[in-house]
Scaffold this active site. Structure first.
Site, PDB file in Angstrom:
ATOM      1  N   THR A  11      -3.473  12.995 -27.961  1.00  0.00           N
ATOM      2  CA  THR A  11      -3.597  11.609 -27.433  1.00  0.00           C
ATOM      3  C   THR A  11      -2.930  10.339 -28.331  1.00  0.00           C
ATOM      4  O   THR A  11      -2.130   9.823 -27.709  1.00  0.00           O
ATOM      5  CB  THR A  11      -5.228  11.581 -27.107  1.00  0.00           C
ATOM      6  OG1 THR A  11      -5.744  12.371 -26.391  1.00  0.00           O
ATOM      7  CG2 THR A  11      -5.504   9.936 -26.586  1.00  0.00           C
ATOM      8  N   ILE A  12      -3.515  10.653 -29.663  1.00  0.00           N
ATOM      9  CA  ILE A  12      -2.629   9.728 -30.277  1.00  0.00           C
ATOM     10  C   ILE A  12      -1.265  10.036 -30.927  1.00  0.00           C
ATOM     11  O   ILE A  12      -0.384   9.194 -30.821  1.00  0.00           O
ATOM     12  CB  ILE A  12      -3.708   9.362 -31.820  1.00  0.00           C
ATOM     13  CG1 ILE A  12      -5.185   9.066 -31.210  1.00  0.00           C
ATOM     14  CG2 ILE A  12      -2.935   8.646 -32.713  1.00  0.00           C
ATOM     15  CD1 ILE A  12      -4.995   7.475 -30.567  1.00  0.00           C
ATOM     16  N   CYS A 140     -10.350   3.177 -33.422  1.00  0.00           N
ATOM     17  CA  CYS A 140     -10.247   2.179 -32.201  1.00  0.00           C
ATOM     18  C   CYS A 140     -11.169   1.361 -32.087  1.00  0.00           C
ATOM     19  O   CYS A 140     -10.978  -0.159 -31.976  1.00  0.00           O
ATOM     20  CB  CYS A 140     -10.243   3.033 -31.029  1.00  0.00           C
ATOM     21  SG  CYS A 140     -11.557   4.025 -30.586  1.00  0.00           S
ATOM     22  N   ASN A 141     -12.658   1.529 -32.370  1.00  0.00           N
ATOM     23  CA  ASN A 141     -13.847   0.463 -32.527  1.00  0.00           C
ATOM     24  C   ASN A 141     -13.878  -0.360 -33.549  1.00  0.00           C
ATOM     25  O   ASN A 141     -13.635  -1.582 -33.345  1.00  0.00           O
ATOM     26  CB  ASN A 141     -15.075   1.369 -32.290  1.00  0.00           C
ATOM     27  CG  ASN A 141     -15.407   1.792 -30.892  1.00  0.00           C
ATOM     28  OD1 ASN A 141     -15.315   1.046 -30.031  1.00  0.00           O
ATOM     29  ND2 ASN A 141     -15.625   2.904 -31.140  1.00  0.00           N
ATOM     30  N   ARG A 168     -17.319   5.138 -24.383  1.00  0.00           N
ATOM     31  CA  ARG A 168     -16.906   6.041 -23.501  1.00  0.00           C
ATOM     32  C   ARG A 168     -17.182   7.359 -24.113  1.00  0.00           C
ATOM     33  O   ARG A 168     -17.184   7.672 -25.232  1.00  0.00           O
ATOM     34  CB  ARG A 168     -15.541   6.045 -23.232  1.00  0.00           C
ATOM     35  CG  ARG A 168     -14.455   6.209 -24.263  1.00  0.00           C
ATOM     36  CD  ARG A 168     -14.107   7.687 -24.350  1.00  0.00           C
ATOM     37  NE  ARG A 168     -13.224   7.966 -25.515  1.00  0.00           N
ATOM     38  CZ  ARG A 168     -13.635   8.636 -26.578  1.00  0.00           C
ATOM     39  NH1 ARG A 168     -14.681   8.631 -26.838  1.00  0.00           N
ATOM     40  NH2 ARG A 168     -12.312   8.897 -27.565  1.00  0.00           N
ATOM     41  N   GLY A 195     -20.667  -0.368 -38.570  1.00  0.00           N
ATOM     42  CA  GLY A 195     -20.691  -1.182 -39.403  1.00  0.00           C
ATOM     43  C   GLY A 195     -20.018  -1.023 -40.838  1.00  0.00           C
ATOM     44  O   GLY A 195     -19.040  -1.949 -41.178  1.00  0.00           O
ATOM     45  N   HIS A 220     -13.981   1.678 -24.139  1.00  0.00           N
ATOM     46  CA  HIS A 220     -15.182   1.286 -24.633  1.00  0.00           C
ATOM     47  C   HIS A 220     -15.518  -0.272 -24.353  1.00  0.00           C
ATOM     48  O   HIS A 220     -14.742  -0.761 -24.193  1.00  0.00           O
ATOM     49  CB  HIS A 220     -15.025   1.414 -26.214  1.00  0.00           C
ATOM     50  CG  HIS A 220     -14.949   2.678 -27.086  1.00  0.00           C
ATOM     51  ND1 HIS A 220     -15.583   3.790 -26.742  1.00  0.00           N
ATOM     52  CD2 HIS A 220     -13.655   2.906 -27.894  1.00  0.00           C
ATOM     53  CE1 HIS A 220     -14.994   4.744 -27.633  1.00  0.00           C
ATOM     54  NE2 HIS A 220     -13.974   4.133 -27.948  1.00  0.00           N
TER      55      HIS A 220
END
Lengths: 357, 357
Positions: A11-12, A140-141, A168, A195, A220
């Site tokens: 995917t990446i 990603c987040n 997701r 965090g 997401h």
């Protein structure tokens, strides 16, 4: 030309390879893959030299009609820099391979922060990666959070960030993952690990995160609360975010109420794979209560880190400033939707320019 | 040049417009839309003249910054042929509009078969549409069934078709549709309406169909049983299907186990919107028991009818034979994946040809 090797072509990795190939100052030396599935065939079609990530499996490639250029260690030897796009945890196993050839390496956010000298987000801490031999591009987040935290902190100062990440369950092709009918607090322990991961980019930031997983595959969605140090208006925050090249503020009236329509929008604009490299902030959601700012943003887990990987290459090789690299990456990839239709990227791959004739 | 108007610029309409724009013998006169949502902005960006499908709503377009060329009746007047891509049932309401301007029209499979002189599938009954003023391109599922029935009937003769259609609940952007956690016999009455719809193409075929809906958005999957009139082998059937330009037989070893990976494959190949115009038959699934043939195929509901709409235009205008039109449509769109990687379509929209430099 910076000669880039890509280890892991999923995917990446496949997106990173295509993005590298678009850069005027880089070339793809080759890509390494564990098995000759459909993605190997497409890589072959695109002209990428293919290397066996697991040398014992090399014969499988020949059987499948995919020509091999060699084994992954030959790729590492030939590359000026390696981008490790293997699944979480495998990057750590590969680290010694890169070191044995003195080849600088970029790892992805699924690895522990300790794998590299610095965790990286182009908007927030480009300079920290300059001249290093190992960089970890955050997940990603974390990338999505960093891109909004940086301008808010610079403009207003931040007292506290509190974010709920509604994630997701898997990518569209990951059909063995769940949940399929549940809403999972994940991780159940609060705060989540997100965090602390943001703290690898902003060490002194007060941030608490809560994570969940839901039956969705497209993107997401983050529900953000940021307690600012200054009084602000909705209009001012909106303008601030609109000025960021990797944030797309969704205008009211576009009829975009979720990830499905965002993906359709990207597909209609002719983007490769329907990728959305930008944070997508719903303009209507931006709200202020005292010094508390609230908004929703959607994050495309498959692609938002791609421009960051490109910028990380230039930082490590000290071949451009942050501003130069971000501008070049954005221009070559087509990053940057503005709120107006004028900014819709159209790479015209479907040849619709003929419609004007 | 055949001047084509497109009424309805949603899932099908936008794809039809792009496909028309790629044809050397056609041009897009304009597209009509009910509201200026994100798709209207993209149409504007692509240079399509925009017409208000509901004249009373014309001011909304100006407010959204989308310039209008006029109202839909002006488009109908200007076009040599209209393609109605409005939601099921709206096409019937529009029929008199097209007739009032003597403009031939193509309708989609959501309309009743009685709306047009002929129901159409390019592989099966192209000639039937020649010279007509109204054609109905059958639905995605009926198109998918027609494409396999035609060659099987020609090669072996068919005694009986029995098919279970496991249908996606909605398209990826249709987030108000279900089911989200159920498997619905739909319609519950057996046989479903799909069999009779196939009979609009093959009037004398014995076919029974069963329909269901499941929580999926990417593609439909058909489980087929065809009782043939001749003894056949798996290899012979496979070769027969592989020779069809709009059937892709998925090879073993490609690692494609479902619609998610099929879509990834199409995205990787650079196809616009990740579209899959071909029936996707799993090669491994082809099985013979006596004269009973069994196999699975996946059908991309958003795009398999697009080449059929293009061919219908040429049939109605009698501007090409079936073979000529199908070949030209396939070539201009990039239809036709062969089992080998050589056949992977690469429109190179992401510019990865640079990888070879």
């Amino acid at each position: 030309m910076i000669r880039v090797g890509v280890n892991g072509y999923g995917t990446i990795g496949k997106r990173v390879a295509d993005a590298v190939a678009l850069q005027p100052d880089m070339e793809v030396v080759g890509v390494a893959k564990t098995k000759p599935n459909f993605e190997a065939h497409t890589a072959d079609q695109r002209g990428y030299e293919m290397y066996a990530a697991i040398p014992d499996r090399a014969p499988l490639f020949g059987d499948a009609g995919v020509e091999l250029a060699g084994a992954v260690d030959e790729l590492v030897a030939a590359a000026d820099i390696m981008i490790d796009c293997t699944p979480s945890g495998i990057g750590a196993e590969n680290k010694s391979l890169y070191e044995s050839y003195d080849t600088p390496a970029i790892f992805q956010g699924g690895e522990d922060a300790t794998i590299a000298e610095v965790s990286f987000n182009a908007r927030a801490n480009y300079a920290a990666a300059c001249g290093t031999d190992s960089v970890r591009v955050v997940s990603c987040n974390t990338t999505g959070l960093s891109r909004v935290i940086a301008p808010l902190q610079e403009a207003y100062g931040i007292e506290q960030v509190r974010t709920t990440l509604v994630r997701r369950g898997g990518d569209p092709s990951q059909n063995s993952r769940g949940p399929i009918n549940d809403i999972l607090p994940n991780p159940i322990s609060i705060p989540s690990h997100h965090g602390p991961d943001v703290n690898t980019i902003f060490p002194d930031l007060a941030i608490d995160t809560l994570g969940l997983k839901v039956p969705a595959t497209l993107m997401h969605v983050h529900a953000l609360n940021v307690t600012l140090k200054s009084d602000v208006t909705v209009a001012h925050v909106r303008q601030l975010l609109e000025e960021e090249s990797r944030i797309y503020v969704i205008s009211e009236g576009m009829g975009i109420d979720g990830a499905g329509k965002l993906k359709d929008f990207a597909h209609d604009a002719g983007r490769p794979r329907g990728d959305i490299w930008e944070n997508c902030v719903w303009g209507e959601s931006i709200a202020i209560s005292g010094r508390d700012l609230y908004f929703f943003q959607a994050i495309h887990q498959e692609s938002d880190v791609i421009p960051e990987n490109i910028d990380a290459i230039r930082a490590m090789t000290e071949s451009a400033t942050a501003a130069e690299s971000i501008e070049l990456t954005n221009r070559t990839l087509g990053v940057g939707i503005t709120g107006s239709p004028v900014g819709v990227v159209d790479t015209d791959h479907s040849g619709v320019e003929a419609a004007d004739d």
